[in-house]
Structures are given as C-alpha cells and as structure tokens.
Design a protein around this motif. Structure first.
Motif, PDB file in Angstrom:
ATOM      1  N   LEU A  34       0.787  -0.907   0.023  1.00 34.27           N
ATOM      2  CA  LEU A  34      -0.049   0.034  -0.003  1.00 34.27           C
ATOM      3  C   LEU A  34       0.792   1.347  -0.315  1.00 34.27           C
ATOM      4  O   LEU A  34       0.749   2.097  -0.173  1.00 34.27           O
ATOM      5  CB  LEU A  34      -1.048   0.158   1.193  1.00 34.27           C
ATOM      6  N   VAL A  35       2.551   1.498   0.747  1.00 31.53           N
ATOM      7  CA  VAL A  35       2.684   2.591   0.930  1.00 31.53           C
ATOM      8  C   VAL A  35       3.455   2.755  -0.643  1.00 31.53           C
ATOM      9  O   VAL A  35       3.354   3.692  -0.941  1.00 31.53           O
ATOM     10  CB  VAL A  35       4.218   1.873   2.041  1.00 31.53           C
ATOM     11  N   LYS A  36       3.649   1.138  -0.978  1.00 29.60           N
ATOM     12  CA  LYS A  36       4.142   1.618  -2.653  1.00 29.60           C
ATOM     13  C   LYS A  36       3.432   2.110  -3.559  1.00 29.60           C
ATOM     14  O   LYS A  36       3.346   3.366  -4.683  1.00 29.60           O
ATOM     15  CB  LYS A  36       4.290   0.408  -3.323  1.00 29.60           C
ATOM     16  N   LEU A  37       2.097   2.063  -3.340  1.00 27.33           N
ATOM     17  CA  LEU A  37       1.185   2.318  -4.494  1.00 27.33           C
ATOM     18  C   LEU A  37       0.646   3.527  -4.035  1.00 27.33           C
ATOM     19  O   LEU A  37      -0.040   4.382  -4.993  1.00 27.33           O
ATOM     20  CB  LEU A  37      -0.368   1.477  -4.103  1.00 27.33           C
ATOM     21  N   TYR A  38       0.646   3.915  -2.457  1.00 24.94           N
ATOM     22  CA  TYR A  38       0.191   5.356  -2.328  1.00 24.94           C
ATOM     23  C   TYR A  38       1.460   6.001  -3.028  1.00 24.94           C
ATOM     24  O   TYR A  38       1.064   7.588  -2.854  1.00 24.94           O
ATOM     25  CB  TYR A  38      -0.735   5.455  -1.504  1.00 24.94           C
ATOM     26  N   GLY A 121     -26.466  -3.790   5.698  1.00 25.37           N
ATOM     27  CA  GLY A 121     -26.351  -2.974   3.868  1.00 25.37           C
ATOM     28  C   GLY A 121     -25.350  -2.567   3.347  1.00 25.37           C
ATOM     29  O   GLY A 121     -24.970  -2.031   2.212  1.00 25.37           O
ATOM     30  N   GLY A 122     -24.232  -1.634   3.996  1.00 19.23           N
ATOM     31  CA  GLY A 122     -22.987  -1.601   4.316  1.00 19.23           C
ATOM     32  C   GLY A 122     -21.705  -2.356   3.526  1.00 19.23           C
ATOM     33  O   GLY A 122     -21.767  -3.147   3.064  1.00 19.23           O
ATOM     34  N   GLU A 123     -20.330  -1.531   3.233  1.00 20.95           N
ATOM     35  CA  GLU A 123     -19.110  -2.498   2.121  1.00 20.95           C
ATOM     36  C   GLU A 123     -18.358  -2.064   3.334  1.00 20.95           C
ATOM     37  O   GLU A 123     -17.926  -0.589   4.059  1.00 20.95           O
ATOM     38  CB  GLU A 123     -19.192  -1.611   0.827  1.00 20.95           C
ATOM     39  N   CYS A 124     -17.596  -2.731   2.942  1.00 19.96           N
ATOM     40  CA  CYS A 124     -16.114  -2.711   4.356  1.00 19.96           C
ATOM     41  C   CYS A 124     -15.129  -2.364   2.827  1.00 19.96           C
ATOM     42  O   CYS A 124     -15.258  -3.995   1.928  1.00 19.96           O
ATOM     43  CB  CYS A 124     -15.847  -3.427   5.038  1.00 19.96           C
ATOM     44  N   ILE A 125     -13.684  -1.449   2.332  1.00 18.04           N
ATOM     45  CA  ILE A 125     -13.294  -2.267   1.554  1.00 18.04           C
ATOM     46  C   ILE A 125     -12.392  -1.444   1.755  1.00 18.04           C
ATOM     47  O   ILE A 125     -11.349  -1.239   2.618  1.00 18.04           O
ATOM     48  CB  ILE A 125     -13.480  -1.045   0.253  1.00 18.04           C
ATOM     49  N   THR A 126     -11.007  -2.198   1.286  1.00 15.63           N
ATOM     50  CA  THR A 126      -9.634  -1.740   1.591  1.00 15.63           C
ATOM     51  C   THR A 126      -9.027  -0.646   1.157  1.00 15.63           C
ATOM     52  O   THR A 126      -9.764   0.030  -0.575  1.00 15.63           O
ATOM     53  CB  THR A 126      -8.498  -3.323   1.510  1.00 15.63           C
ATOM     54  N   PHE A 127      -7.948  -0.610   1.248  1.00 15.64           N
ATOM     55  CA  PHE A 127      -7.170   0.831   0.412  1.00 15.64           C
ATOM     56  C   PHE A 127      -7.093   0.110  -0.939  1.00 15.64           C
ATOM     57  O   PHE A 127      -6.426   1.414  -1.887  1.00 15.64           O
ATOM     58  CB  PHE A 127      -6.159   1.341   0.970  1.00 15.64           C
ATOM     59  N   LEU A 130     -10.327   1.333  -2.992  1.00 19.84           N
ATOM     60  CA  LEU A 130     -10.329   2.870  -3.079  1.00 19.84           C
ATOM     61  C   LEU A 130      -9.389   2.808  -3.947  1.00 19.84           C
ATOM     62  O   LEU A 130      -9.843   4.606  -4.380  1.00 19.84           O
ATOM     63  CB  LEU A 130      -9.694   3.461  -1.502  1.00 19.84           C
ATOM     64  N   ALA A 131      -8.537   2.889  -4.615  1.00 21.73           N
ATOM     65  CA  ALA A 131      -7.266   3.375  -5.595  1.00 21.73           C
ATOM     66  C   ALA A 131      -8.254   2.833  -6.437  1.00 21.73           C
ATOM     67  O   ALA A 131      -7.874   4.063  -7.357  1.00 21.73           O
ATOM     68  CB  ALA A 131      -6.280   3.192  -4.978  1.00 21.73           C
ATOM     69  N   LEU A 132      -8.996   2.627  -7.032  1.00 23.70           N
ATOM     70  CA  LEU A 132      -9.719   2.183  -8.411  1.00 23.70           C
ATOM     71  C   LEU A 132     -10.637   2.967  -8.216  1.00 23.70           C
ATOM     72  O   LEU A 132     -10.649   3.380  -9.459  1.00 23.70           O
ATOM     73  CB  LEU A 132      -9.670   0.453  -8.382  1.00 23.70           C
ATOM     74  N   ARG A 133     -11.435   3.274  -7.124  1.00 21.93           N
ATOM     75  CA  ARG A 133     -12.683   3.624  -7.071  1.00 21.93           C
ATOM     76  C   ARG A 133     -12.193   5.427  -7.180  1.00 21.93           C
ATOM     77  O   ARG A 133     -13.519   5.666  -8.434  1.00 21.93           O
ATOM     78  CB  ARG A 133     -13.263   3.943  -5.748  1.00 21.93           C
ATOM     79  N   SER A 134     -11.586   5.227  -6.545  1.00 18.88           N
ATOM     80  CA  SER A 134     -11.603   6.847  -6.346  1.00 18.88           C
ATOM     81  C   SER A 134     -10.205   7.255  -6.260  1.00 18.88           C
ATOM     82  O   SER A 134      -8.852   7.041  -5.125  1.00 18.88           O
ATOM     83  CB  SER A 134     -11.945   7.562  -4.751  1.00 18.88           C
ATOM     84  N   PRO A 135      -9.155   7.444  -6.926  1.00 17.56           N
ATOM     85  CA  PRO A 135      -7.675   7.346  -7.251  1.00 17.56           C
ATOM     86  C   PRO A 135      -7.803   9.078  -6.753  1.00 17.56           C
ATOM     87  O   PRO A 135      -6.089   9.265  -6.271  1.00 17.56           O
ATOM     88  CB  PRO A 135      -7.288   6.978  -8.890  1.00 17.56           C
ATOM     89  N   LEU A 136      -8.151  10.215  -6.729  1.00 20.63           N
ATOM     90  CA  LEU A 136      -8.046  11.531  -6.233  1.00 20.63           C
ATOM     91  C   LEU A 136      -8.187  11.370  -4.881  1.00 20.63           C
ATOM     92  O   LEU A 136      -8.181  12.489  -4.455  1.00 20.63           O
ATOM     93  CB  LEU A 136      -8.565  12.328  -7.392  1.00 20.63           C
ATOM     94  N   GLY A 137      -9.441  10.603  -4.069  1.00 24.72           N
ATOM     95  CA  GLY A 137     -10.103  10.903  -2.906  1.00 24.72           C
ATOM     96  C   GLY A 137     -10.950  11.350  -3.209  1.00 24.72           C
ATOM     97  O   GLY A 137     -12.053  12.618  -2.539  1.00 24.72           O
ATOM     98  N   LYS A 138     -11.839  12.181  -4.196  1.00 21.74           N
ATOM     99  CA  LYS A 138     -13.071  12.587  -4.602  1.00 21.74           C
ATOM    100  C   LYS A 138     -14.621  12.123  -4.340  1.00 21.74           C
ATOM    101  O   LYS A 138     -14.439  10.368  -4.204  1.00 21.74           O
ATOM    102  CB  LYS A 138     -12.969  12.876  -5.930  1.00 21.74           C
ATOM    103  N   GLY A 139     -15.053  12.032  -3.055  1.00 21.85           N
ATOM    104  CA  GLY A 139     -16.073  11.785  -2.387  1.00 21.85           C
ATOM    105  C   GLY A 139     -16.032  10.756  -1.686  1.00 21.85           C
ATOM    106  O   GLY A 139     -16.443   9.777  -0.786  1.00 21.85           O
TER     107      GLY A 139
END
Length: 192
Positions: A34-38, A121-127, A130-139
């Motif tokens: 994750l450190v490499k990715l971010y 009905g919620g969702e637990c996601i990993t980082f 998140l990088a695929l869904r919101s690469p810039l942190g929008k939303g």
C-alpha cells in the motif's frame, strides 16, 4: 594555550535538520504494498488526499488509533453517498444499536464491526479497492481516531498538584492510604 578553537558541528556528515519523512518499520507485506501504491499516486497525481494517506500509512501504531462505529456513524451522519476513509482499525461499539448504511475503507476491521457494517447493507473496502474507485480521493471523507485517548497521555503535561494541571499522578496503588490526603480532598486542607 592562548587560542583554543571551539568544537563545531560537522554539518557535512550530520546536517542541521532532520527532513526525511518517516518510513514504516512494518514487516506486513500488505502495508508495504500500500505504501508503494500510494507513493506512486502521491507522486503522479496532484491530489493532496494521496499525500496524506501515504503519510498516515507510514505512521507509528500510536499515531493510527482505532475509530469506533459510533464515532464513525456520528461523523458520517450528514455525508450521504461518500466513502469514509480511516488509516487504522474500525472497532465495534455495543452502545450503537442501529448501524447506518455506509461504505468504509480502512486498514483493518474487527470481526464484529465488519459483520455489523455488512449486515446494515454497507460495505467494507480496502485501500487498493479505494485507489481504483477514487484515485484522487473524490467523494471521500478522511477520518482519524482519537490520538490523545491513550492511557499514557493522561500522565503527560504540567506536574500533578500544580494549579490548573489535570495530569494524572503516578501512584503505587489506588487505595485509601495512597496519596489521598492534602491536595486531593477538600476535607484535608484543599483540593487541587
């Protein structure tokens, strides 16, 4: 000796200031990835969000305190449709009866916290998701647990007994005989 030169600082070797960012000591391969990715995302995008995530991934465990479901629900009450992002652990809170539906991204979830979020009905996601869904942190809503809530923090600050100090004193035992007289009770002189 008439002239004794004073010892200086070897600036070449040591330098003046410590400007290197903190790097994680963790052996966890997932944290390392994750450190490499971010690090890549922080470098290649102009998003401050990615820089903050990278900084927090490299923090000590002390600086990545857990966040409870009740606090999460409170912070996300007016943020419909946004993803809560916590660089730390999400823990369960039995005092919260109804868990609202939300999407949470965190490093870890306790078993009960994960079960309650998914049941609502919620969702637990990993980082990496998140990088695929919101690469810039929008939303997203970036949250943190209470850093100063550790028991050790209560002993830091002005000396106990000093006026205006709320520092906890280090006492051998918590009984009637141990530091419970002058300065601790109104009936024994004064209470600080």
């Amino acid at each position: 000796l008439p002239f004794a030169p004073k010892m200086g600082i070897d600036l070449e070797a040591g330098g003046r200031t410590w400007t290197r960012p903190r790097v994680t000591n963790s052996d966890n391969p997932y944290i390392r990835l994750l450190v490499k990715l971010y690090r890549f995302l922080a470098r290649r995008t102009d998003s401050k969000f990615n820089k903050v995530i990278l900084k927090r991934l490299n923090m000590t465990r002390k600086s990545r305190p857990p966040l409870s479901l009740s606090k999460l629900a409170k912070f996300m009450s007016s943020k419909d449709g946004k993803i809560a992002v916590v660089v730390g652990t999400i823990t369960d809170d039995k005092r919260l009866f109804d868990v609202p539906k939300f999407t949470v991204c965190a490093l870890r979830f306790t078993e009960t916290a994960r079960a309650r979020i998914t049941k609502a009905g919620g969702e637990c996601i990993t980082f990496d998701k998140l990088a695929l869904r919101s690469p810039l942190g929008k939303g997203t809503v970036l949250l943190r647990g209470p850093v100063k809530a550790r028991e050790a923090e209560r002993y830091f600050g002005k000396a106990p007994g000093v006026p205006g100090s709320h520092t906890k004193q280090r006492v051998r035992s918590k009984g009637r005989k141990f530091e419970k007289a002058r300065g601790k009770r109104k009936s024994r002189g004064y209470k600080a």
